[in-house]
Design an enzyme around this catalytic site. Structure first.
Site, PDB file in Angstrom:
ATOM      1  N   ASP A 305       0.854  -1.180   0.000  1.00 24.69           N
ATOM      2  CA  ASP A 305       0.000   0.000   0.000  1.00 24.69           C
ATOM      3  C   ASP A 305       0.893   1.234   0.000  1.00 24.69           C
ATOM      4  OD1 ASP A 305       1.025   0.046   2.528  1.00 24.69           O
ATOM      5  OD2 ASP A 305      -0.893  -0.003   3.577  1.00 24.69           O
ATOM      6  N   ASP A 307       1.398   5.017   1.899  1.00 24.19           N
ATOM      7  CA  ASP A 307       1.023   5.882   3.025  1.00 24.19           C
ATOM      8  C   ASP A 307       1.485   7.315   2.774  1.00 24.19           C
ATOM      9  OD1 ASP A 307       0.149   3.563   4.342  1.00 24.19           O
ATOM     10  OD2 ASP A 307       2.116   3.227   5.223  1.00 24.19           O
ATOM     11  N   ASP A 400      -3.346   5.132   2.229  1.00 26.30           N
ATOM     12  CA  ASP A 400      -3.657   5.648   3.565  1.00 26.30           C
ATOM     13  C   ASP A 400      -3.209   7.103   3.659  1.00 26.30           C
ATOM     14  OD1 ASP A 400      -4.475   3.090   4.160  1.00 26.30           O
ATOM     15  OD2 ASP A 400      -2.687   2.555   5.305  1.00 26.30           O
TER      16      ASP A 400
END
Length: 476
Positions: A305, A307, A400
């Protein structure tokens, strides 16, 4: 050993029937230490006015964990005993080629005092340690999970590949189970086969295989995996086929975009998403500072992912910034999933004692649609008929976003950069070595009873009395 960990281990041992004394007394037969050398324990005994230490067994913590695993006291073998330096290291007769070119006793137990780049020359060990740690995490056995994670972190920092047991003598965090795995490897098992029988056993374990599948789904953790396993479910296909299950919104998104989310995110994809995030944020707050964190800030080329940390160094603030960004993505058709957690941050709140505590900043866990670069139609074989409408031209990417006040930015940046083990050790170091408390919000000096301000990561390291460690040297 930290007070919390010491109390936890004492209570655990007592619950298993062991007699553990809180203070040194005539009834004590064994003294257990963690990350202390033989001379340090002797110095401590002298401070307790003990003239003859020979009546005690002086042992490493790995002896106690081995006892608890066996459910009885195990023999005080040589591998558990704290010994004189001369017994632990190569002698003058040792061939020079067999002596490591560094001093093991100088390797810190804290990864924040080591430099760990992505050049891991002990990957054959650390991969196995991480499999073992993950298995214990699935079993919610924190002690053994951390034992393997800390050992993996130490080996990642070594400048040479370990090939024999003597090379780990004197290194911190080498518990009993860790030594057993290394002993397997160095007894030709891994050199000849390239694998560990212990790792094979775990990888072939039905429970591990099911938990590994379940936790690969966005929104599914150990608790949910345990629940599904107890229901008799073993594969994701069985989970999807069970119509009685009530999945959360996050889990439904996890299954819907599963193939994209389990594939690696490349550096090029991270850069493309970074451009989208920065452009959108700066549309509403031109002076905003948007920083990519996590593995990509530590120099990794792939991740799971992306961030981002967002702050505003100027006087203007916008409490609705995150909602505006999300609404903009919705209108553009880029938002596939979103969960906004509102801020519960309180200024000058004492940092959390929990090593893995989540911070209280406003954050958003999202899945974005990243369009792939256009492909020239001429590159397709004209003999094949392809319906271009059916060709998926985008990929789902987990993103995120974390909003932090500028005053807390340095602490948040340090925490969100990671690695997870580096952050854990940094907080342990602050607590046990400096009598301070550190989290993603602040650093608190317990002796002076003041919060220490920092405008950069370098200042935080300076407050802790540590040499600065660059982000790409934090891959612990």
């Amino acid at each position: 050993m930290g007070m919390t960990r010491r109390t936890f281990l004492m209570e655990l041992a007592r619950s298993k029937g062991f007699r553990v004394e809180s203070e040194l007394s005539d009834s004590v037969t064994h003294i257990v230490a963690e990350n202390n050398s033989y001379p340090e324990v002797l110095d401590w005994l002298r401070g307790q006015a003990v003239g003859d230490s020979s009546r005690f067994e002086l042992l490493d913590i790995s002896w106690l964990t081995a006892c608890m695993e066996a459910g009885r006291p195990v023999d005080s073998e040589m591998k558990y005993r704290l010994m004189e330096q001369a017994d632990r290291y190569p002698t003058l007769n040792t061939p020079e080629s067999e002596v490591p070119s560094f001093t093991a006793s100088k390797v810190s137990q804290y990864s924040c005092q080591r430099k760990t780049t992505l050049n891991n020359c002990n990957k054959k060990f650390t991969d196995v340690f991480e499999i073992m740690a993950e298995n214990y995490e699935f079993k919610e056995n924190e002690i053994f999970c951390l034992e393997f994670l800390r050992a993996a972190s130490v080996l990642k920092s070594l400048p040479f590949p370990v090939t024999r047991m003597r090379e780990i003598q004197g290194l911190p965090c080498m518990g009993d189970q860790v030594r057993d795995v290394i002993e397997d490897y160095t007894s030709q098992e891994i050199i000849e086969d390239g694998e560990s029988s212990r790792a094979k056993d775990v990888l072939n374990d039905e429970r591990y295989k099911s938990f590994k599948q379940f936790t690969s789904v966005f929104g599914v953790g150990v608790k949910t995996s345990e629940k599904w396993f107890r229901m008799g479910l073993r594969t994701l296909e069985e989970v999807k086929a069970d119509k009685t299950l009530k999945l959360s919104k996050m889990q439904r998104a996890g299954f819907l975009y599963y193939e994209d989310l389990v594939s690696f995110v490349s550096k090029a994809e991270a850069d493309a998403v970074s451009l989208i995030v920065k452009n959108t944020v700066c549309t509403f707050l031109p002076d905003a500072l948007v920083t990519i964190t996590g593995g990509f800030r530590r120099g990794k080329k792939i991740g799971h992912d992306i961030d981002f940390l967002i702050t505003n160094p100027g006087p203007r603030e916008d409490d609705e910034l995150l909602h505006k960004v999300v609404d903009s993505w919705k209108k553009q058709g880029l938002l596939l999933y979103c969960d906004i957690i509102e801020s519960t941050f309180v200024k000058e709140q004492i940092p959390s004692r929990e090593v893995d505590a989540m911070d209280h900043f406003q954050k958003c866990f999202a899945i974005l649609k990243l369009y792939k670069p256009r492909v020239d139609n001429s590159s397709y074989n004209t003999s094949k008929k392809i319906d271009m409408a059916e060709v998926k031209d985008w990929k789902a990417i987990r993103v995120d976003l974390v909003i932090t006040p500028f005053e807390q930015y340095a602490y948040a940046l340090l925490g969100w950069t990671g690695s997870r083990q580096f952050g854990r050790d940094l907080r342990r170091y602050a607590t046990h070595e400096r009598k301070m408390m550190l989290d993603n919000h602040a650093l608190y000096d317990k002796r002076k009873r003041i919060f220490l301000k920092a405008g950069s990561e370098e200042e935080i390291f300076a407050h802790l009395g540590l040499d600065y460690v660059e982000p790409w040297e934090r891959n612990a």
